[in-house]
Design a protein around this motif. Structure first.
Motif, PDB file in Angstrom:
ATOM      1  N   GLN A 468      37.367  51.011  28.439  1.00 57.44           N
ATOM      2  CA  GLN A 468      37.168  52.345  27.894  1.00 57.44           C
ATOM      3  C   GLN A 468      35.935  52.980  28.548  1.00 57.44           C
ATOM      4  O   GLN A 468      35.080  52.298  29.101  1.00 57.44           O
ATOM      5  CB  GLN A 468      36.976  52.280  26.382  1.00 57.44           C
ATOM      6  N   GLY A 469      35.841  54.265  28.474  1.00 50.64           N
ATOM      7  CA  GLY A 469      34.666  54.942  29.028  1.00 50.64           C
ATOM      8  C   GLY A 469      34.750  55.086  30.520  1.00 50.64           C
ATOM      9  O   GLY A 469      35.825  55.259  31.109  1.00 50.64           O
ATOM     10  N   ASP A 470      33.587  55.008  31.165  1.00 49.71           N
ATOM     11  CA  ASP A 470      33.519  55.211  32.619  1.00 49.71           C
ATOM     12  C   ASP A 470      34.227  54.091  33.375  1.00 49.71           C
ATOM     13  O   ASP A 470      34.190  52.921  32.984  1.00 49.71           O
ATOM     14  CB  ASP A 470      32.057  55.288  33.080  1.00 49.71           C
ATOM     15  N   LEU A 471      34.848  54.459  34.479  1.00 53.39           N
ATOM     16  CA  LEU A 471      35.425  53.487  35.402  1.00 53.39           C
ATOM     17  C   LEU A 471      34.548  53.392  36.633  1.00 53.39           C
ATOM     18  O   LEU A 471      33.928  54.374  37.047  1.00 53.39           O
ATOM     19  CB  LEU A 471      36.839  53.921  35.809  1.00 53.39           C
ATOM     20  N   PRO A 472      34.497  52.208  37.266  1.00 52.89           N
ATOM     21  CA  PRO A 472      33.702  52.083  38.492  1.00 52.89           C
ATOM     22  C   PRO A 472      34.352  52.857  39.635  1.00 52.89           C
ATOM     23  O   PRO A 472      35.587  52.968  39.709  1.00 52.89           O
ATOM     24  CB  PRO A 472      33.715  50.584  38.760  1.00 52.89           C
ATOM     25  N   PHE A 473      33.518  53.389  40.504  1.00 55.88           N
ATOM     26  CA  PHE A 473      34.049  54.046  41.691  1.00 55.88           C
ATOM     27  C   PHE A 473      34.190  52.995  42.788  1.00 55.88           C
ATOM     28  O   PHE A 473      33.206  52.422  43.259  1.00 55.88           O
ATOM     29  CB  PHE A 473      33.111  55.163  42.162  1.00 55.88           C
ATOM     30  N   LEU A 474      35.438  52.735  43.163  1.00 54.23           N
ATOM     31  CA  LEU A 474      35.730  51.745  44.198  1.00 54.23           C
ATOM     32  C   LEU A 474      36.647  52.388  45.224  1.00 54.23           C
ATOM     33  O   LEU A 474      37.747  52.838  44.890  1.00 54.23           O
ATOM     34  CB  LEU A 474      36.424  50.524  43.591  1.00 54.23           C
ATOM     35  N   PRO A 475      36.234  52.477  46.480  1.00 56.26           N
ATOM     36  CA  PRO A 475      37.097  53.056  47.523  1.00 56.26           C
ATOM     37  C   PRO A 475      38.314  52.170  47.750  1.00 56.26           C
ATOM     38  O   PRO A 475      38.343  50.997  47.361  1.00 56.26           O
ATOM     39  CB  PRO A 475      36.192  53.092  48.750  1.00 56.26           C
ATOM     40  N   ALA A 476      39.332  52.725  48.390  1.00 57.31           N
ATOM     41  CA  ALA A 476      40.566  51.974  48.636  1.00 57.31           C
ATOM     42  C   ALA A 476      40.295  50.686  49.404  1.00 57.31           C
ATOM     43  O   ALA A 476      40.892  49.638  49.120  1.00 57.31           O
ATOM     44  CB  ALA A 476      41.564  52.843  49.405  1.00 57.31           C
ATOM     45  N   SER A 477      39.373  50.753  50.368  1.00 56.71           N
ATOM     46  CA  SER A 477      39.066  49.552  51.150  1.00 56.71           C
ATOM     47  C   SER A 477      38.473  48.456  50.262  1.00 56.71           C
ATOM     48  O   SER A 477      38.781  47.268  50.423  1.00 56.71           O
ATOM     49  CB  SER A 477      38.099  49.890  52.286  1.00 56.71           C
ATOM     50  N   GLY A 478      37.627  48.850  49.321  1.00 56.65           N
ATOM     51  CA  GLY A 478      37.036  47.874  48.412  1.00 56.65           C
ATOM     52  C   GLY A 478      38.074  47.271  47.476  1.00 56.65           C
ATOM     53  O   GLY A 478      38.055  46.065  47.195  1.00 56.65           O
ATOM     54  N   LEU A 479      38.995  48.099  46.974  1.00 55.04           N
ATOM     55  CA  LEU A 479      40.048  47.603  46.097  1.00 55.04           C
ATOM     56  C   LEU A 479      40.982  46.656  46.840  1.00 55.04           C
ATOM     57  O   LEU A 479      41.404  45.618  46.307  1.00 55.04           O
ATOM     58  CB  LEU A 479      40.832  48.784  45.521  1.00 55.04           C
ATOM     59  N   ASN A 480      41.309  46.992  48.087  1.00 53.06           N
ATOM     60  CA  ASN A 480      42.158  46.116  48.888  1.00 53.06           C
ATOM     61  C   ASN A 480      41.491  44.771  49.133  1.00 53.06           C
ATOM     62  O   ASN A 480      42.140  43.720  49.097  1.00 53.06           O
ATOM     63  CB  ASN A 480      42.493  46.787  50.221  1.00 53.06           C
ATOM     64  N   ALA A 481      40.184  44.806  49.396  1.00 52.79           N
ATOM     65  CA  ALA A 481      39.433  43.562  49.621  1.00 52.79           C
ATOM     66  C   ALA A 481      39.427  42.701  48.362  1.00 52.79           C
ATOM     67  O   ALA A 481      39.574  41.470  48.433  1.00 52.79           O
ATOM     68  CB  ALA A 481      38.010  43.881  50.069  1.00 52.79           C
ATOM     69  N   LEU A 482      39.260  43.338  47.197  1.00 48.87           N
ATOM     70  CA  LEU A 482      39.289  42.598  45.932  1.00 48.87           C
ATOM     71  C   LEU A 482      40.650  41.942  45.711  1.00 48.87           C
ATOM     72  O   LEU A 482      40.741  40.785  45.271  1.00 48.87           O
ATOM     73  CB  LEU A 482      38.975  43.544  44.770  1.00 48.87           C
ATOM     74  N   ARG A 483      41.699  42.677  46.010  1.00 54.48           N
ATOM     75  CA  ARG A 483      43.050  42.154  45.818  1.00 54.48           C
ATOM     76  C   ARG A 483      43.283  40.928  46.705  1.00 54.48           C
ATOM     77  O   ARG A 483      43.815  39.907  46.258  1.00 54.48           O
ATOM     78  CB  ARG A 483      44.066  43.248  46.138  1.00 54.48           C
ATOM     79  N   ARG A 484      42.854  41.018  47.952  1.00 52.28           N
ATOM     80  CA  ARG A 484      43.032  39.883  48.862  1.00 52.28           C
ATOM     81  C   ARG A 484      42.178  38.691  48.439  1.00 52.28           C
ATOM     82  O   ARG A 484      42.597  37.541  48.554  1.00 52.28           O
ATOM     83  CB  ARG A 484      42.692  40.311  50.293  1.00 52.28           C
ATOM     84  N   LYS A 485      40.976  38.955  47.926  1.00 50.68           N
ATOM     85  CA  LYS A 485      40.107  37.861  47.488  1.00 50.68           C
ATOM     86  C   LYS A 485      40.706  37.144  46.282  1.00 50.68           C
ATOM     87  O   LYS A 485      40.686  35.911  46.204  1.00 50.68           O
ATOM     88  CB  LYS A 485      38.719  38.394  47.145  1.00 50.68           C
ATOM     89  N   LEU A 486      41.248  37.916  45.341  1.00 54.55           N
ATOM     90  CA  LEU A 486      41.889  37.303  44.181  1.00 54.55           C
ATOM     91  C   LEU A 486      43.076  36.437  44.605  1.00 54.55           C
ATOM     92  O   LEU A 486      43.293  35.343  44.077  1.00 54.55           O
ATOM     93  CB  LEU A 486      42.348  38.387  43.212  1.00 54.55           C
ATOM     94  N   ALA A 487      43.847  36.930  45.583  1.00 59.81           N
ATOM     95  CA  ALA A 487      44.979  36.151  46.084  1.00 59.81           C
ATOM     96  C   ALA A 487      44.499  34.839  46.687  1.00 59.81           C
ATOM     97  O   ALA A 487      45.109  33.773  46.469  1.00 59.81           O
ATOM     98  CB  ALA A 487      45.765  36.962  47.109  1.00 59.81           C
ATOM     99  N   GLY A 488      43.398  34.897  47.437  1.00 56.59           N
ATOM    100  CA  GLY A 488      42.853  33.682  48.027  1.00 56.59           C
ATOM    101  C   GLY A 488      42.384  32.690  46.976  1.00 56.59           C
ATOM    102  O   GLY A 488      42.592  31.470  47.116  1.00 56.59           O
ATOM    103  N   LEU A 489      41.757  33.176  45.922  1.00 61.37           N
ATOM    104  CA  LEU A 489      41.300  32.294  44.844  1.00 61.37           C
ATOM    105  C   LEU A 489      42.477  31.646  44.121  1.00 61.37           C
ATOM    106  O   LEU A 489      42.408  30.470  43.736  1.00 61.37           O
ATOM    107  CB  LEU A 489      40.446  33.086  43.855  1.00 61.37           C
ATOM    108  N   LEU A 490      43.552  32.391  43.935  1.00 65.08           N
ATOM    109  CA  LEU A 490      44.751  31.809  43.318  1.00 65.08           C
ATOM    110  C   LEU A 490      45.378  30.766  44.235  1.00 65.08           C
ATOM    111  O   LEU A 490      45.852  29.717  43.780  1.00 65.08           O
ATOM    112  CB  LEU A 490      45.760  32.912  42.998  1.00 65.08           C
TER     113      LEU A 490
END
Length: 561
Positions: A468-490
């Motif tokens: 709820q409330g404010d959301l973090p500002f994350l550029p598309a490149s940052g979101l893509n990097a997070l997605r790939r990192k989560l995949a690697g951890l899994l």
């Protein structure tokens, strides 16, 4: 707890096994480099390891067949192979030889092969008392017989639902060994039941000439899975370690759809797949479009179905229809039209029975509308029934339009971090770091859901919770990097290292052994197997294969229903 249903697919090699996984198999079975009951379908242990790594992404299990009978000098090589397969990541070993129960082995499940001739409650109770975790039932059983076995044991029951049928009970055919010295129980069957014979009566009169009198149609129980589930079967096996990739893809996809429909039809509260991962897209299966000798449901209802394929033991495929008009072009080709005007493509493989009853094949060289042009062959004439045993268009579809299998992952964005949980229970978490708040929540929410929700094979991410409330500002490149990192951890959590283990013998753990009511020949070919039989109060004779003179008189060469 939900009962798990397993679709078990054949894997003649690693690539076919991977294709079976992609098409929805819950488990696959394959042979190692030796001791599998299909001599020409062996695989190096490194390929078993590669398939196991791939399959583990979806919780798919890999079983290895070590299901030939073993000679005395083969006991130790077989034991070492089982250890190698366990360390390569396989989940169970399918065995016929009782000598394996007296080996020092890792803690791996042993399944009793259909070669053990499991068709009575007594036989099932005996095998369960020996420590087998699963029994692979004889193909000839009816639903009532399966229910009787289910009531007698608590272990898993597996049964064949599709593919080639032997005329003999598995493990009880010695004809190949008698004729050629090549034992079916050693993986060397010459498939004498697919040969053509003349049948004569006691007076020497010919009753049938040149017929494959022992050849059976292929099993097809795709419409009977609910009945088998009700009878207590939980693993549904497709035959075919000698079949090609097209056959395996097509058959697995069809049976996966059948089980999915069963689960979606209100049974999801009681049952689930034994693996995970959702299928997306892909070809539409058609069992008639790949190898088939015609289909039978055999004895599933307690009476003999239409089983004979004696006119031909070859795969004839799908019926196209009868030739209603044909003309020669003055050369080596003919043109004809088939009744009903079925869709045929350039390059399709067609076949028909000639005047001698033999199946002859020909290619559809040129198809113009309803007119098919082929080479002129003896016996190809008006009135002849034409079949298609190679569908070029369908083969291309199988190659280019495979389904994609994804593991569903739910993402939760919280203050300062993002967490992921996969459908099989793996967890991963990434810190967001010091990032500013987004000025436009609506735009930020849309970007987060879109970017994080992209596919990273084999994962299908979906954002299910935002703070709820404010959301973090994350550029598309940052979101893509997070997605790939989560995949690697899994991925890291999917790795299954071989833990330290102790070797032990099943015979050392056996308590009260239920004596079987044996009425068939035991395939005992080594002293370790003899020990297990003797523990059950059985004095076995030597296996048929150990007799020196294979051309002598042996009485029963084949036991059938």
């Amino acid at each position: 707890m939900l009962k798990e249903l397993e679709l078990l697919a054949p894997a003649g090699n690693r690539d076919i096994g991977i294709a079976a996984v992609d098409c929805g198999a819950d488990a696959v079975y394959m042979a190692g480099p030796s001791f599998g009951a299909r001599e020409s379908a062996g695989n190096p242990v490194r390929d078993i390891a590669a398939l196991a790594r791939y399959a583990r992404q979806f919780g798919v299990k890999v079983y290895v067949t070590v299901n030939t009978i073993l000679r005395e000098n083969e006991l130790e090589p077989a034991r070492k192979l089982i250890i190698e397969c366990y360390e390569a990541g396989c989940d169970a070993i399918i065995v016929q030889d009782m000598g394996i129960l007296d080996m020092d082995l890792p803690p791996i499940d042993l399944f009793a092969s259909t070669q053990c001739n499991i068709r009575t409650p007594d036989q099932a109770r005996w095998l369960e008392s020996l420590g087998f975790k699963r029994l692979i039932l004889a193909r000839e059983l009816s639903l009532e017989q399966i229910r009787d076995i289910r009531a007698a044991v608590t272990c898993d029951l597996e049964t064949f639902v599709h593919g080639a049928l032997c005329v003999s009970y598995s493990g009880q055919c010695y004809m190949s060994c008698h004729l050629a010295g090549r034992s079916a129980n050693r993986g060397e069957c010459i498939q004498a039941c697919r040969s053509r014979y003349d049948l004569m009566d006691s007076a020497g009169r010919t009753l049938l000439k040149g017929k494959a009198v022992l050849s059976l149609k292929d099993l097809n129980l795709s419409d009977r899975l609910p009945d088998l589930i009700d009878a207590g079967v939980t693993s549904f096996k497709i035959e075919g370690r000698l079949k090609n990739a097209s056959y395996v893809k097509n058959t697995v996809r069809r049976y996966r759809k059948v089980i999915d429909d069963f689960l979606d039809g209100g049974k999801g509260m009681q049952y689930r797949h034994s693996s995970f991962g959702v299928l997306q897209g892909g070809f539409e299966p058609s069992l008639e479009a790949t190898f088939t000798r015609g289909f039978t449901d055999f004895f599933i209802d307690g009476k003999r179905g239409e089983w004979s394929s004696m006119d031909t033991a070859k795969g004839i495929g799908e019926r196209m229809g009868n030739i209603m008009y044909m003309e020669a072009d003055g050369g080596r080709n003919v043109r004809f039209v088939i009744e009903g005007n079925p869709v045929i493509h350039n390059g399709d493989g067609l076949c028909f029975r000639n005047d001698e009853g033999e199946v002859t094949g020909v290619r559809a060289d040129v198809v113009s509308g309803t007119v098919v042009e082929t080479k002129a062959l003896k016996g190809l004439k008006p009135g002849v029934t034409v079949y298609r045993n190679l569908n070029i268009s369908f083969e291309r579809e199988l190659e280019k339009n495979m389904p994609h299998r994804f593991v569903r992952v739910e993402l939760k964005l919280e203050k300062g971090k993002i967490s992921a949980i996969s459908e099989d229970g793996r967890n991963a978490e990434c810190a967001l770091g010091d990032v500013p708040s987004a000025e436009n929540r609506e735009l930020a929410e849309r970007n987060i859901i879109t970017s994080l929700g992209k596919l990273v094979p084999p994962y299908a991410f979906r954002v299910v919770s935002l703070p709820q409330g404010d959301l973090p500002f994350l550029p598309a490149s940052g979101l893509n990097a997070l997605r790939r990192k989560l995949a690697g951890l899994l991925d890291e959590q999917n790795f299954r290292p071989v833990k330290e283990y102790e070797l032990s013998r099943a015979t050392d753990r056996m308590g009260s052994i239920m004596p079987p009511a044996q009425k068939v020949r035991l395939n005992c070919s080594n002293s370790s197997a003899a020990k297990v039989y003797e523990m059950a109060g059985i004095m076995p004779s030597d296996a048929f294969e150990l007799d020196a003179d294979i051309s002598g008189e042996y009485g029963e060469l084949m036991r059938t229903k």
